[in-house]
Design an enzyme around this catalytic site. Structure first.
Site, mmCIF file in Angstrom:
data_model
loop_
_atom_site.group_PDB
_atom_site.id
_atom_site.type_symbol
_atom_site.label_atom_id
_atom_site.label_comp_id
_atom_site.label_asym_id
_atom_site.label_seq_id
_atom_site.Cartn_x
_atom_site.Cartn_y
_atom_site.Cartn_z
ATOM 1 N N HIS A 17 0.843 -1.206 0.000
ATOM 2 C CA HIS A 17 0.000 0.000 0.000
ATOM 3 C C HIS A 17 0.879 1.258 0.000
ATOM 4 O O HIS A 17 0.615 2.217 -0.716
ATOM 5 C CB HIS A 17 -0.859 0.064 1.271
ATOM 6 C CG HIS A 17 -1.924 -0.993 1.379
ATOM 7 N ND1 HIS A 17 -2.073 -1.786 2.490
ATOM 8 C CD2 HIS A 17 -2.904 -1.360 0.526
ATOM 9 C CE1 HIS A 17 -3.107 -2.597 2.323
ATOM 10 N NE2 HIS A 17 -3.623 -2.372 1.132
ATOM 11 N N LYS A 41 -16.715 -7.488 6.070
ATOM 12 C CA LYS A 41 -16.107 -8.420 7.032
ATOM 13 C C LYS A 41 -15.566 -7.601 8.209
ATOM 14 O O LYS A 41 -15.070 -6.487 8.018
ATOM 15 C CB LYS A 41 -14.990 -9.224 6.353
ATOM 16 C CG LYS A 41 -14.035 -8.357 5.584
ATOM 17 C CD LYS A 41 -13.009 -9.150 4.830
ATOM 18 C CE LYS A 41 -12.013 -8.192 4.266
ATOM 19 N NZ LYS A 41 -11.537 -8.046 3.085
ATOM 20 N N ARG A 90 -2.169 -6.176 -8.323
ATOM 21 C CA ARG A 90 -1.043 -7.105 -8.122
ATOM 22 C C ARG A 90 -0.965 -8.166 -9.209
ATOM 23 O O ARG A 90 0.099 -8.585 -9.605
ATOM 24 C CB ARG A 90 -1.181 -7.818 -6.768
ATOM 25 C CG ARG A 90 -0.772 -6.960 -5.601
ATOM 26 C CD ARG A 90 -1.248 -7.557 -4.330
ATOM 27 N NE ARG A 90 -2.700 -7.714 -4.379
ATOM 28 C CZ ARG A 90 -3.465 -7.964 -3.326
ATOM 29 N NH1 ARG A 90 -2.930 -8.122 -2.146
ATOM 30 N NH2 ARG A 90 -4.772 -8.057 -3.451
ATOM 31 N N SER A 128 -2.895 -7.482 3.170
ATOM 32 C CA SER A 128 -3.142 -7.344 4.611
ATOM 33 C C SER A 128 -3.383 -8.719 5.222
ATOM 34 O O SER A 128 -2.943 -8.992 6.348
ATOM 35 C CB SER A 128 -4.363 -6.447 4.854
ATOM 36 O OG SER A 128 -4.126 -5.163 4.348
HETATM 37 O O1 PNS Z 1 -8.702 -2.645 0.600
HETATM 38 P P1 PNS Z 1 -9.949 -3.168 -0.048
HETATM 39 O O2 PNS Z 1 -10.768 -3.957 0.958
HETATM 40 O O3 PNS Z 1 -9.684 -3.920 -1.309
HETATM 41 O O4 PNS Z 1 -10.812 -1.860 -0.445
HETATM 42 C C1 PNS Z 1 -12.070 -1.973 -1.030
HETATM 43 C C2 PNS Z 1 -12.757 -0.601 -1.146
HETATM 44 C C3 PNS Z 1 -12.815 0.094 0.191
HETATM 45 C C4 PNS Z 1 -11.994 0.254 -2.103
HETATM 46 C C5 PNS Z 1 -14.180 -0.889 -1.699
HETATM 47 O O5 PNS Z 1 -14.778 -1.903 -0.964
HETATM 48 C C6 PNS Z 1 -15.094 0.336 -1.649
HETATM 49 O O6 PNS Z 1 -14.918 1.283 -2.386
HETATM 50 N N1 PNS Z 1 -16.105 0.282 -0.750
HETATM 51 C C7 PNS Z 1 -17.074 1.322 -0.551
HETATM 52 C C8 PNS Z 1 -18.459 0.901 -1.067
HETATM 53 C C9 PNS Z 1 -18.549 1.137 -2.562
HETATM 54 O O7 PNS Z 1 -18.511 2.260 -3.013
HETATM 55 N N2 PNS Z 1 -18.624 0.033 -3.366
HETATM 56 C C10 PNS Z 1 -18.570 0.099 -4.813
HETATM 57 C C11 PNS Z 1 -19.919 0.161 -5.447
HETATM 58 S S1 PNS Z 1 -20.923 -1.250 -5.130
#
Ligand code: PNS
Length: 161
Positions: A17, A41, A90, A128
């Site tokens: 990150h 989660k 990745r 993570s």
């Molecule tokens: O580190 P991650 O868990 O891969 O991050 C995921 C994240 C936070 C980028 C994604 O889950 C997100 O944008 N969540 C907010 C809800 C949202 O806008 N979802 C997309 C449309 S359904």
């Protein structure tokens, strides 16, 4: 002023990150690291802990700000008037999900663009979850998270056992 948002769960932040933060902070006047609070989660680290770890890791970057958000990313983007989302990729397996997410966000907020940055090749395996798994069993986190975060992350993951 060009502003980009690098969103994620950061549970916890890793050197992968931080590599994306370092590289994308050079492409924009301001980079906002958006920490999702309402994850589906349940996180190992509280949102306060995730923000604190990130803040200590990005303290050397004057144009990087860490903020929390809940709900939809597009609503956060609108609220802070930012139109670029940064995502790190990745492997091809990441791409499929991220591509769907980018198109969904574009449908919800047409002015928004998602910029994919490839991961640093030394971090291709890193996530993570990998960090937490290693920490849980007392393995070395050297090179996986910033040195100053190793004791905190290690302790917290062993506590979560
Ligand atoms: O580190 P991650 O868990 O891969 O991050 C995921 C994240 C936070 C980028 C994604 O889950 C997100 O944008 N969540 C907010 C809800 C949202 O806008 N979802 C997309 C449309 S359904």
């Amino acid at each position: 002023m060009s502003v980009a948002v690098y969103p994620g769960s950061f549970d916890p932040c890793t050197n992968g990150h931080l590599d994306i933060i370092n590289r994308s902070s050079k492409l924009f006047d301001k980079l906002i690291v958006g920490v999702l609070t309402n994850m589906s989660k349940s996180p190992t680290f509280t949102v306060e802990e995730r923000i604190e770890l990130l803040q200590s890791a990005v303290s050397a970057y004057p144009n990087v700000e860490v903020r929390s958000f809940s709900g939809l990313l597009v609503d956060f983007m609108r609220e802070i008037d930012a139109k670029v989302v940064i995502k790190g990729i990745r492997a091809v397996s990441d791409f499929e999900y991220e591509f769907q997410m980018a198109l969904t966000n574009k449908a919800l907020y047409p002015e928004l663009e998602t910029l994919f940055l490839h991961t640093g090749q030394e971090y291709m395996f890193l996530s993570s979850s990998v960090v937490k798994e290693i920490a849980r069993y007392g393995g070395s986190l050297k090179g996986l998270v910033p040195d100053e975060l190793i004791p905190i992350v290690g302790k917290r993951c062993r506590m979560a056992e």
